[in-house]
Design a protein around this motif. Structure first.
Motif, short mmCIF file in Angstrom:
data_model
loop_
_atom_site.label_atom_id
_atom_site.label_comp_id
_atom_site.label_asym_id
_atom_site.label_seq_id
_atom_site.Cartn_x
_atom_site.Cartn_y
_atom_site.Cartn_z
N ALA A 387 63.00 21.66 10.32
CA ALA A 387 63.14 22.41 9.08
C ALA A 387 62.02 22.04 8.11
O ALA A 387 61.52 20.92 8.13
N PRO A 388 61.61 22.98 7.28
CA PRO A 388 60.56 22.67 6.30
C PRO A 388 61.09 21.77 5.20
O PRO A 388 62.27 21.82 4.83
N VAL A 389 60.19 20.95 4.65
CA VAL A 389 60.53 20.06 3.55
C VAL A 389 59.44 20.18 2.49
O VAL A 389 58.26 20.37 2.82
N LEU A 390 59.84 20.11 1.24
CA LEU A 390 58.86 20.16 0.17
C LEU A 390 58.06 18.87 0.15
O LEU A 390 58.63 17.78 0.04
N ALA A 391 56.75 18.98 0.27
CA ALA A 391 55.90 17.80 0.40
C ALA A 391 54.77 17.84 -0.61
O ALA A 391 54.43 18.90 -1.16
N ARG A 392 54.19 16.69 -0.84
CA ARG A 392 52.98 16.55 -1.64
C ARG A 392 51.94 15.85 -0.78
O ARG A 392 52.17 14.74 -0.29
N VAL A 393 50.79 16.51 -0.59
CA VAL A 393 49.71 15.93 0.21
C VAL A 393 48.81 15.14 -0.73
O VAL A 393 48.26 15.69 -1.69
N VAL A 394 48.68 13.84 -0.45
CA VAL A 394 47.92 12.96 -1.33
C VAL A 394 46.83 12.25 -0.53
O VAL A 394 46.88 12.17 0.70
N HIS A 397 42.99 7.21 -2.10
CA HIS A 397 42.28 6.50 -3.17
C HIS A 397 43.24 5.78 -4.11
O HIS A 397 44.42 6.13 -4.21
N CYS A 398 42.72 4.81 -4.83
CA CYS A 398 43.52 3.98 -5.72
C CYS A 398 43.70 4.67 -7.07
O CYS A 398 43.23 4.19 -8.10
N GLU A 399 44.34 5.83 -7.06
CA GLU A 399 44.59 6.62 -8.25
C GLU A 399 45.90 7.38 -8.08
O GLU A 399 46.11 8.02 -7.04
N ALA A 400 46.77 7.34 -9.09
CA ALA A 400 48.01 8.12 -9.02
C ALA A 400 47.72 9.62 -8.98
O ALA A 400 48.50 10.40 -8.44
N GLY A 401 46.59 10.02 -9.58
CA GLY A 401 46.23 11.44 -9.59
C GLY A 401 45.49 11.91 -8.37
O GLY A 401 44.98 13.03 -8.35
N ASP A 402 45.42 11.07 -7.34
CA ASP A 402 44.71 11.44 -6.11
C ASP A 402 45.60 12.35 -5.28
O ASP A 402 46.21 11.94 -4.30
N ILE A 403 45.67 13.60 -5.70
CA ILE A 403 46.53 14.59 -5.06
C ILE A 403 45.66 15.72 -4.52
O ILE A 403 44.78 16.22 -5.22
N VAL A 404 45.92 16.10 -3.29
CA VAL A 404 45.19 17.22 -2.68
C VAL A 404 45.97 18.51 -2.84
O VAL A 404 45.44 19.53 -3.28
N VAL A 405 47.25 18.49 -2.46
CA VAL A 405 48.13 19.66 -2.59
C VAL A 405 49.40 19.20 -3.30
O VAL A 405 50.15 18.38 -2.76
N LYS A 406 49.64 19.74 -4.49
CA LYS A 406 50.77 19.26 -5.29
C LYS A 406 52.11 19.58 -4.66
O LYS A 406 53.02 18.74 -4.67
N ASP A 407 52.25 20.79 -4.13
CA ASP A 407 53.53 21.22 -3.56
C ASP A 407 53.28 22.15 -2.39
O ASP A 407 52.56 23.15 -2.52
N GLU A 408 53.89 21.84 -1.26
CA GLU A 408 53.80 22.69 -0.08
C GLU A 408 54.97 22.38 0.84
O GLU A 408 55.43 21.22 0.93
N PHE A 409 55.45 23.40 1.53
CA PHE A 409 56.48 23.19 2.53
C PHE A 409 55.81 22.88 3.87
O PHE A 409 55.04 23.68 4.39
N LEU A 410 56.10 21.71 4.40
CA LEU A 410 55.60 21.28 5.70
C LEU A 410 56.79 20.93 6.58
O LEU A 410 57.89 20.65 6.08
N PRO A 411 56.62 20.93 7.90
CA PRO A 411 57.73 20.55 8.78
C PRO A 411 58.23 19.14 8.46
O PRO A 411 57.44 18.23 8.19
N SER A 412 59.55 18.95 8.48
CA SER A 412 60.13 17.67 8.09
C SER A 412 59.83 16.56 9.09
O SER A 412 60.04 15.38 8.78
N ASP A 413 59.32 16.92 10.27
CA ASP A 413 58.98 15.87 11.25
C ASP A 413 57.50 15.50 11.21
O ASP A 413 57.00 14.85 12.13
N ILE A 414 56.79 15.88 10.14
CA ILE A 414 55.38 15.52 10.04
C ILE A 414 55.26 14.01 10.09
O ILE A 414 56.07 13.28 9.51
N ALA A 415 54.25 13.51 10.80
CA ALA A 415 54.19 12.08 11.09
C ALA A 415 52.74 11.61 11.15
O ALA A 415 51.81 12.41 11.25
N PRO A 416 52.55 10.30 11.08
CA PRO A 416 51.19 9.76 11.22
C PRO A 416 50.53 10.26 12.51
O PRO A 416 51.17 10.35 13.56
#
Length: 471
Positions: A387-394, A397-416
């Motif tokens: 199932a899709p899950v709301l994710a944030r792609v970050v 880098h050593c910054e809290a604002g180091d965000i690539v995609v703020k909000d996106e639905f990705l599969p809930s089994d996304i893994a390293p």
């Protein structure tokens, strides 16, 4: 954009406020998170059994050969978009924005497709020169061109210099007086029209560093000075109202004001200017909330505006130029990353956000942090039935604002080890990339008909230390 904070924008009140279970209001949960939305991707992008391919090349194969992360440039798409603007605006000169993305390879593509080129620094001009681009088809922008830069532009014979200040007019007169050099110039005008985009990229309102104001009288005075300057030829007026613009309404107001000035120049100074540049900065689709116009529609609307205003003023239509901005290269490139860490973080109200950390970040795409820009993303290396899950792609880098995609639905089994691809990264991502945290900038890999070619190679640690005299 959130209010400024000394520790960075991500610390400001409301900066990370997309906390509702479904994300921002425009984001809809997909019925199948494996699918891609064609509007957001280059024309050859597709998925087969969950694996993204561009230009007939699977990104899994590309990263196995070239490493991760990587910018992937769809050559066929780039050329097709260039041709679409050239064909739609057949009576115009179409100037590609070098600042969006520039390399000797893409400059040669532009030359072959018959486009013109905007540069705004000595470095960008050097790239064009190395690529053998026709100097007569180059426009030189910039609000603080040095005398050395202007001298080189004149010696190379650039087609036009867009003057931005009285000081620049004086520099050009000094450089051309008593020589065979001749500066062909356009005068950049601020028409008092603000594009409805982010404040930092809305460039035609009065309180900004570019151009001469119509309302203050500086614009007309600039025309007089150029007309009187020895060795300086006045081509016409230049207007630019901003970036990421989706319709022609702003151009209608700007064209009316700039053409009115064009008519005044003819009446009061006796100069018939042959050209006019209406700028452009046309928008692209970064997410499903964006709805860009196609080149043919824009050409029809803008041509109608100019024709109507010229008839009303009783003047001959000047030869027109446009600058599509990001609209050519932006959608033609995506960035592919490898996932390293997946973390669930509990939020207020029982909400949970899934953080997907990748092997890049703000060093290869600063726009999310700088402009609060939105992007999309997809799982790129396999199919998923989760199932899709709301994710944030970050990023890493050593910054809290180091965000690539703020909000996106990705599969809930996304893994390293999974691959995540972000579309629409052709404009300003590689050109604004940095070595923050001593990161190495990714390569730009062109793909076409199942073949790959390196446009810009991946940086190495030797590159990183090349300017470190103590290393």
């Amino acid at each position: 954009m959130p209010t400024s904070h000394p520790s960075g924008w991500a610390h400001a009140d409301g900066a990370l406020s997309h906390n509702r279970p479904g994300g921002p209001t425009w984001l809809r949960e997909p019925s199948d998170p494996n699918e891609i939305v064609p509007l957001l991707w280059s024309s050859t992008a597709e998925k087969t059994d969950g694996v993204l391919s561009v230009g007939g090349v699977a990104v899994t194969d590309l990263l196995e050969q070239e490493g991760s992360p990587a910018y992937v440039l769809d050559e066929a798409d780039f050329r097709a978009r260039a041709r679409a603007f050239k064909d739609a605006f057949a009576a115009y000169d179409v100037f590609y924005a070098g600042k969006a993305f520039l390399s000797t390879t893409t400059v040669r593509w532009l030359a072959e497709e018959g486009l013109h080129l905007d540069v705004c620094s000595g470095g960008e001009l050097t790239v064009a020169e190395r690529a053998g681009f026709p100097m007569a088809r180059i426009g030189y922008h910039g609000n603080n061109k040095t005398e050395r830069e202007l001298a080189r532009a004149l010696e190379l014979g650039v087609g036009r210099i867009i003057v931005d200040s009285f000081g620049e007019i004086e520099r050009l007169e000094r450089l051309t007086t008593g020589t065979d050099l001749r500066a062909r110039v356009m005068i950049r005008i601020t028409a008092g029209v603000e594009a409805h985009t982010h404040e930092y990229i809305a460039t035609a309102h009065e309180d900004q560093k570019f151009g001469f104001s119509i309302t203050s009288g500086d614009a007309l005075e600039a025309v007089r000075r150029v007309h009187d300057a020895e060795g300086v030829e006045l081509l016409g007026l230049h207007s630019h109202i901003g970036s990421q613009i989706f319709d022609s309404s702003g151009f209608e107001v700007a064209a009316r004001r700039v053409l009115a000035l064009h008519a005044r120049v003819s009446e009061e100074i006796g100069v018939e200017m042959a050209e006019m540049d209406l700028g452009g900065g046309f928008g692209i689709a970064y997410t499903t909330q964006d709805d860009p116009s196609d080149p043919a529609q824009l050409a029809t609307e803008m041509s109608r505006i100019v024709e109507h205003e010229c008839k009303a003023l009783g003047i001959t239509e000047p030869r027109l130029s446009i600058e599509p901005g990001r609209a050519i290269v932006g959608p033609a490139m995506c960035t592919v990353y490898t996932v390293g860490t997946v973390k669930e973080v509990a939020l207020d109200g029982g909400l949970v956000r899934t953080y997907v950390s990748v092997d890049g970040g703000m060093s290869d795409n600063i726009r999310t942090a700088l402009y609060d820009a939105d992007y999309s993303a997809t799982l790129a290396n396999r199919i998923s039935v989760a199932a899709p899950v709301l994710a944030r792609v970050v990023g890493k880098h050593c910054e809290a604002g180091d965000i690539v995609v703020k909000d996106e639905f990705l599969p809930s089994d996304i893994a390293p080890g999974d691959l995540v691809a972000v579309p629409g990264t052709g404009a300003y991502c590689r050109s604004m990339a940095s070595n923050y945290n001593h990161a190495l900038r990714p390569p730009v890999i062109a793909v076409r008909d199942g073949k790959i070619s390196v446009v810009l190679r991946r940086e190495t640690e030797d590159d990183l230390l090349a300017t470190d005299v103590g290393a």
